[in-house]
Design a protein around this motif. Structure first.
Motif, mmCIF file in Angstrom:
data_model
loop_
_atom_site.group_PDB
_atom_site.id
_atom_site.type_symbol
_atom_site.label_atom_id
_atom_site.label_comp_id
_atom_site.label_asym_id
_atom_site.label_seq_id
_atom_site.Cartn_x
_atom_site.Cartn_y
_atom_site.Cartn_z
ATOM 1 N N LEU A 15 42.139 28.774 50.555
ATOM 2 C CA LEU A 15 42.776 29.494 51.660
ATOM 3 C C LEU A 15 43.079 30.943 51.289
ATOM 4 C CD1 LEU A 15 45.424 28.172 54.076
ATOM 5 C CD2 LEU A 15 45.881 30.311 52.902
ATOM 6 N N LEU A 16 43.689 31.166 50.135
ATOM 7 C CA LEU A 16 44.077 32.526 49.738
ATOM 8 C C LEU A 16 42.865 33.389 49.387
ATOM 9 C CD1 LEU A 16 47.296 31.998 47.581
ATOM 10 C CD2 LEU A 16 47.109 32.794 49.928
ATOM 11 N N THR A 17 41.864 32.791 48.766
ATOM 12 C CA THR A 17 40.682 33.568 48.392
ATOM 13 C C THR A 17 39.963 34.101 49.620
ATOM 14 O OG1 THR A 17 40.414 32.187 46.415
ATOM 15 C CG2 THR A 17 38.538 33.549 47.070
ATOM 16 N N TYR A 18 39.804 33.263 50.620
ATOM 17 C CA TYR A 18 39.155 33.715 51.848
ATOM 18 C C TYR A 18 40.087 34.596 52.684
ATOM 19 C CZ TYR A 18 34.819 31.125 51.313
ATOM 20 O OH TYR A 18 33.588 30.693 50.877
ATOM 21 N N ALA A 19 41.392 34.388 52.530
ATOM 22 C CA ALA A 19 42.349 35.258 53.225
ATOM 23 C C ALA A 19 42.215 36.697 52.741
ATOM 24 C CB ALA A 19 43.769 34.746 52.999
ATOM 25 N N ALA A 20 41.916 36.870 51.458
ATOM 26 C CA ALA A 20 41.745 38.218 50.910
ATOM 27 C C ALA A 20 40.610 38.960 51.606
ATOM 28 C CB ALA A 20 41.475 38.129 49.403
ATOM 29 N N VAL A 83 42.377 45.366 41.840
ATOM 30 C CA VAL A 83 42.500 46.764 41.410
ATOM 31 C C VAL A 83 41.693 47.677 42.326
ATOM 32 C CG1 VAL A 83 42.038 48.389 39.534
ATOM 33 C CG2 VAL A 83 42.930 46.106 39.015
ATOM 34 N N CYS A 84 40.455 47.290 42.629
ATOM 35 C CA CYS A 84 39.611 48.089 43.523
ATOM 36 C C CYS A 84 40.228 48.192 44.916
ATOM 37 C CB CYS A 84 38.217 47.467 43.626
ATOM 38 S SG CYS A 84 37.245 47.586 42.115
ATOM 39 N N ASN A 85 40.885 47.128 45.352
ATOM 40 C CA ASN A 85 41.545 47.110 46.657
ATOM 41 C C ASN A 85 42.605 48.207 46.750
ATOM 42 O OD1 ASN A 85 42.634 45.442 49.190
ATOM 43 N ND2 ASN A 85 44.372 45.806 47.856
ATOM 44 N N VAL A 86 43.406 48.377 45.684
ATOM 45 C CA VAL A 86 44.445 49.410 45.655
ATOM 46 C C VAL A 86 43.824 50.793 45.555
ATOM 47 C CG1 VAL A 86 46.408 50.309 44.357
ATOM 48 C CG2 VAL A 86 46.150 47.846 44.674
ATOM 49 N N PHE A 161 46.603 42.908 47.622
ATOM 50 C CA PHE A 161 46.640 42.990 46.159
ATOM 51 C C PHE A 161 47.276 41.731 45.576
ATOM 52 C CE2 PHE A 161 49.124 44.118 42.350
ATOM 53 C CZ PHE A 161 48.109 44.569 41.514
ATOM 54 N N PHE A 162 48.402 41.322 46.139
ATOM 55 C CA PHE A 162 49.111 40.149 45.631
ATOM 56 C C PHE A 162 48.379 38.854 46.001
ATOM 57 C CE2 PHE A 162 52.467 43.377 45.878
ATOM 58 C CZ PHE A 162 52.951 43.303 44.576
ATOM 59 N N VAL A 163 47.703 38.831 47.138
ATOM 60 C CA VAL A 163 46.922 37.657 47.528
ATOM 61 C C VAL A 163 45.788 37.413 46.526
ATOM 62 C CG1 VAL A 163 45.346 36.709 49.265
ATOM 63 C CG2 VAL A 163 47.478 37.801 49.981
ATOM 64 N N LEU A 164 45.120 38.485 46.126
ATOM 65 C CA LEU A 164 44.019 38.371 45.167
ATOM 66 C C LEU A 164 44.518 37.891 43.805
ATOM 67 C CD1 LEU A 164 42.114 41.612 46.185
ATOM 68 C CD2 LEU A 164 41.150 39.305 46.242
ATOM 69 N N LEU A 165 45.636 38.422 43.358
ATOM 70 C CA LEU A 165 46.190 37.988 42.069
ATOM 71 C C LEU A 165 46.630 36.527 42.132
ATOM 72 C CD1 LEU A 165 48.297 41.070 40.894
ATOM 73 C CD2 LEU A 165 45.976 40.420 40.241
ATOM 74 N N ALA A 166 47.214 36.121 43.256
ATOM 75 C CA ALA A 166 47.617 34.723 43.413
ATOM 76 C C ALA A 166 46.401 33.801 43.374
ATOM 77 C CB ALA A 166 48.379 34.552 44.725
ATOM 78 N N SER A 167 45.295 34.231 43.979
ATOM 79 C CA SER A 167 44.058 33.433 43.960
ATOM 80 C C SER A 167 43.548 33.265 42.542
ATOM 81 C CB SER A 167 42.994 34.109 44.827
ATOM 82 O OG SER A 167 43.414 34.219 46.170
ATOM 83 N N ALA A 168 43.589 34.344 41.760
ATOM 84 C CA ALA A 168 43.143 34.278 40.365
ATOM 85 C C ALA A 168 43.992 33.298 39.569
ATOM 86 C CB ALA A 168 43.203 35.669 39.733
ATOM 87 N N PHE A 169 45.300 33.323 39.794
ATOM 88 C CA PHE A 169 46.208 32.412 39.090
ATOM 89 C C PHE A 169 45.914 30.949 39.452
ATOM 90 C CE2 PHE A 169 50.144 29.897 39.201
ATOM 91 C CZ PHE A 169 50.494 29.943 37.852
ATOM 92 N N LEU A 170 45.655 30.693 40.724
ATOM 93 C CA LEU A 170 45.390 29.324 41.166
ATOM 94 C C LEU A 170 44.070 28.798 40.605
ATOM 95 C CD1 LEU A 170 46.605 29.570 44.861
ATOM 96 C CD2 LEU A 170 47.600 28.146 43.057
#
Length: 327
Positions: A15-20, A83-86, A161-170
């Motif tokens: 869900l979060l990965t595609y949300a990004a 990072v690229c997103n920011v 930015f935070f969604v992408l980091l959360a996806s990486a953690f999951l």
């Protein structure tokens, strides 16, 4: 940890990965135009996506096939995309915007490909997990459109930015679980010759239809905000369009197994190609925003059914031995 808990981790990851992508992709064109760039320059920047995808996605897929480090590559790509997103938010240079947009979209597309493999290797049914991708993308696209109109584009990309980091953690959490799973399978394929690929008709069929259906779909997704602006639409309407389109994918994914048992893949590809063509012809007529949104069900149905059928075809006919799918 119970099975239901693991399922929720997988579902939230998807869900979060595609949300990004739902946040980054649909808003990019509107952001570039509001930044003061011309339509021509904005179109050039958006055109970076397919150019970078052609190079990066197959290369990363080949690396994943050789090393079997699917989860680790996903983690690295998601952090780099964050990072690229920011940087994309604050970069004033059109050249850097071109590069950053192309790299970010390519990394996300590569993650989607690798995430398909993770889902297929899990203990859960692919369709039961893939529906969360549609839901995540839909809600994110609508929310991003409203947030963009009501707050600012900085809020949109900051949230992403935070969604992408959360996806990486999951994904890291999933890989930790996989290492304790005796049923875990690692994709680590040997390279093959061009002759082997050319002789595999199934692989060539998937490649041919994917090139036109998936390639055009990804490109149109990037340019759809410009189409809405051309006919007087808003960022919120772009989000609503993406919301309805992806929500309509869910019943298609749930019915896909039933359809695949009764209809051949080639027929599905041909029908999806026809309806995709009809949809783009409708777009070319430049109807009002409401009529553009009304076409969501055709595009959503044709895209989702083709995607599920192609993944199923590739796995069950062993076309994956030519490298991870890089549609």
């Amino acid at each position: 940890m119970k099975r239901i808990h693991f399922y929720l981790i997988y579902a939230l990851t998807v869900l979060l990965t595609y949300a990004a992508q739902g946040v980054f992709g649909p808003i990019a064109a509107t952001f570039l135009l509001d930044k003061g760039l011309s339509s021509e320059m904005s179109s050039t920047i958006l055109a970076a996506a397919p150019l970078f995808i052609i190079v990066l996605v197959p290369s990363i897929g080949k690396l994943a096939s050789r090393t079997g480090m699917i989860g680790k590559l996903c983690e690295i790509e998601l952090v780099f995309a964050a990072v690229c997103n920011v940087l994309f938010l604050f970069t004033p240079s059109a050249i850097l915007l071109f590069v950053l947009y192309g790299v970010t979209v390519s990394l996300l597309q590569s993650v989607f490909t690798l995430l398909d493999i993770i889902m297929l290797q899990s203990q859960f049914r692919y369709d039961s997990l893939r529906i969360w991708a549609s839901l995540g993308y839909a809600v994110a696209a609508q929310s991003a459109g409203v947030l963009y109109d009501k707050v600012s584009y900085a809020a949109v990309y900051g949230l992403n930015f935070f969604v992408l980091l959360a996806s990486a953690f999951l994904i890291k959490t999933i890989q930790k679980y996989d290492r304790t799973n005796p049923k875990r399978r690692v994709v680590n394929q040997k390279s093959c010759s061009l002759r082997d690929i050319v002789k595999n008709k199934t692989y060539l069929q998937v490649l041919f239809f994917s090139f036109f259906i998936m390639g055009i779909f990804v490109s149109q997704e990037a340019f759809s905000p410009m189409l809405f602006r051309e006919v007087g639409g808003t960022a919120a309407q772009v989000g609503l369009y993406q919301l309805l389109l992806t929500l309509f994918e869910i019943p298609i994914f749930l019915a896909a197994d039933h359809i695949l048992r009764r209809v051949s893949w080639l027929w599905i590809a041909a029908v999806c190609s026809f309806f995709s063509t009809a949809t783009y012809f409708w777009y070319a007529l430049l109807p009002e925003p409401g009529l553009l949104i009304a076409a969501f069900w055709v595009k959503g149905a044709s895209f989702s059914l083709f995607l599920f059928a192609s993944v199923d075809k590739g796995i069950h006919n062993k076309t994956i031995k030519y490298g991870l799918p890089t549609y």
